[in-house]
Design a protein around this motif. Structure first.
Motif, short mmCIF file in Angstrom:
data_model
loop_
_atom_site.label_atom_id
_atom_site.label_comp_id
_atom_site.label_asym_id
_atom_site.label_seq_id
_atom_site.Cartn_x
_atom_site.Cartn_y
_atom_site.Cartn_z
N GLN A 182 -2.19 -0.07 41.09
CA GLN A 182 -2.63 0.57 39.84
C GLN A 182 -3.67 -0.29 39.14
O GLN A 182 -4.68 0.23 38.63
CB GLN A 182 -1.42 0.78 38.93
N ASP A 227 -7.03 -0.13 41.04
CA ASP A 227 -7.64 1.19 40.85
C ASP A 227 -8.26 1.31 39.46
O ASP A 227 -9.41 1.75 39.32
CB ASP A 227 -6.59 2.28 41.06
N GLN A 228 -7.53 0.90 38.43
CA GLN A 228 -7.98 1.11 37.05
C GLN A 228 -8.98 0.07 36.58
O GLN A 228 -9.85 0.37 35.76
CB GLN A 228 -6.77 1.11 36.11
N ARG A 229 -8.86 -1.17 37.08
CA ARG A 229 -9.69 -2.26 36.56
C ARG A 229 -10.87 -2.62 37.46
O ARG A 229 -11.74 -3.37 37.03
CB ARG A 229 -8.83 -3.51 36.35
N LYS A 262 -12.31 2.19 39.76
CA LYS A 262 -12.83 3.24 38.86
C LYS A 262 -14.03 2.76 38.05
O LYS A 262 -15.06 3.47 37.97
CB LYS A 262 -11.71 3.76 37.95
#
Length: 514
Positions: A222, A225-227, A230
């Motif tokens: 997670q 993916d987010q830091r 994306k």
């Protein structure tokens, strides 16, 4: 992932062999801002030649399909597929084809490490057990200490390749959770002393990934993916196939049989932090270009340029004393390990690379940080993609260097008239400072299409030497001293209230004489 470690051994041999084939680097001249001309006929010609070489190599090595991309700075020079993503359905490989990238995942784990370091949540020399108390392993070496983040990320911790579990003896379809791997360490010990030699370790990265997740208080996948993914715009990359990614996912194949036919591969699950990322070459161009941008972290700049540079320089270099048949060292001080990257110096060119291999897929990412050049090769067949990447960059690098020299020469011609305003004799305004700096004047002139500075006279006993030293443009009215006693200093030109031009250097002011 024993396959990956074996591939690394092969790659090391290939890199050493390539060292004597790479063309010598060209000394960079004083630069004026000039972009690379992608329409340069020589660049277009060498890219066409590279395309031909890639397809020829694919056929010779019996690779089902592959995709490549080459970047210069923030520009994509080439992005293309060759062969087939799916042999049965005759689906061609292209720049959007999704592959498993294996141990290239480790670069993203290294990025996570550096982000958390920059956020003040850990130090690279912290022992991992500080954040993961259950991480314990025996060592029989003198002065043994707990493995640190820096050692693990560079594969210099002395940890084994894999934990002492079934995965070390066979190729299962699913690796045990890292928590179980940690428990198994009671039955194993360090294989070499820390910081003594390169010892590739998937185990180390899996343990580090768990520790980083604890520090971040967020699951590893997670967080990445987010830091990272994306913000970079890597929307076709991740640790699980989305519906969009599935429609572009390549079929993986084992190495070709002698008759040229292929066996489809299964898709084993490995450790997330060491080898479970999926991506395509379009997304990987965004990753490579990240390393060539300047600026603080924020938005798509997921890591500041200072820390990105830190990733590309050695944590350790090879001290292997073994020699080849001619008595030359195989890797002594020619191969090193950085933060996530492996490094090699070839005829004055530093390359940072990371290979990856899983069942059915192999790949490599290579960047030449000083030249702002990068290349990625993703294959859906077990093979040796580094041969293709290194050969391509060996051809491309000198052509890009020459093209940039032409562009910079043209830019200098255009900017020279504006530099004329800086020329003249500048005298120190504070006579009391002369005893300190041991001179009183700077002469600024244009010599051989370069803005240069000279200290014409010095006091007896002075060691200052500045003779036609180049001034490299840095910003508006700001120049970087490119040699001499004041190498790396900045000189700024500005107008006084009376309209007279002044040169500011360190804390001193020099007034231009009329």
């Amino acid at each position: 992932m024993k396959k990956t470690s074996r591939l690394l051994s092969i790659l090391l041999a290939e890199v050493i062999a390539l060292t004597c084939l790479w063309p010598g680097s060209t000394v960079m001249a004083q630069q004026a801002a000039a972009p690379l001309d992608k329409n340069d006929l020589e660049i277009r010609a060498v890219l066409a030649e590279i395309e031909s070489d890639i397809e020829k190599g694919r056929q010779e090595k019996k690779i089902a399909g592959l995709s490549i991309a080459i970047v210069y700075d923030q520009e994509v020079l080439l992005s293309k597929g060759f062969g087939f993503a799916d042999l049965d359905k005759k689906v061609p490989a292209d720049r959007t084809t999704v592959y498993r990238v294996g141990s290239v995942t480790k670069l993203f784990t290294a990025l996570m490490l550096m982000q958390l370091r920059d956020a003040g949540k850990l130090n690279l020399d912290d022992p991992i057990e500080k954040y993961l108390p259950e991480f314990k392993i025996k060592s029989r070496f003198p002065d043994a200490r707990p493995a640190t983040f820096r050692q693990v990320v560079a594969h210099y911790s002395g940890l084994p390749i894999e934990p002492p579990m079934a995965i070390e003896y066979e190729n299962p379809e699913k690796f045990p959770p890292v928590e179980e791997q940690l428990k198994s360490l009671k039955d194993v010990e360090m294989i070499v002393p820390a910081m003594s030699q390169f010892a590739y370790s998937n185990l180390g990265y899996n343990i580090m990934g768990l520790a980083l997740a604890r520090v971040a208080k967020q699951p590893y996948t997670q967080y990445v993916d987010q830091r990272i993914l994306k913000p970079l715009g890597m929307n076709q990359s991740g640790f699980a196939l989305t519906e969009s990614m599935k429609s572009h996912f390549a079929v993986g194949y084992r190495a070709a049989r002698p008759d040229g036919t292929f066996e489809k591969s299964s898709y084993p699950e490995y450790g997330m932090a060491s080898g479970m990322l999926y991506s395509n070459v379009d997304d990987m161009t965004r990753f490579m270009s990240l390393f060539f941008r300047e600026g603080p972290a924020g938005g798509k700049q997921v890591l500041g340029s200072y820390s990105l540079r830190e990733m590309t320089i050695p944590v350790a270099v090879s001290t292997d004393l073994r020699k080849d048949a001619e008595g030359k060292p195989l890797s002594l001080w020619r191969v090193g390990s950085g933060i996530g990257w492996t490094l090699v110096v070839t005829s004055g060119e530093q390359l940072d690379y990371k290979p990856g291999g899983t069942r059915g897929f192999t790949c490599v990412v290579v960047i030449n940080y000083p030249r702002k050049l990068g290349m990625v090769v993703l294959m859906n067949t077990e093979g040796e993609p580094w041969n293709l990447a290194f050969a391509a960059l060996r051809k491309l690098t000198p052509v890009v260097v020459k093209s940039l020299e032409r562009s910079q020469a043209k830019a200098r011609e255009e900017v020279l008239p504006s530099w004329q305003k800086y020329t003249g004799r500048y005298v120190l305004t504070d006579p009391n400072a002369i005893r300190t700096v041991t001179f009183s004047e700077f002469d600024v002139s244009i010599v051989n299409q370069k803005l240069v500075v000279t200290v014409p006279e010095i006091l007896p006993g002075s060691v200052v030497y500045m003779k036609e030293t180049p001034l490299a443009p840095f910003g508006e009215n700001v120049f970087h001293v490119d040699g001499g006693s004041f190498y790396g200093n900045f000189m700024t030109f500005e107008q006084s209230r009376e309209g007279l031009l002044r040169l500011k250097w360190r804390g001193y002011t020099f007034q231009r004489q009329q």
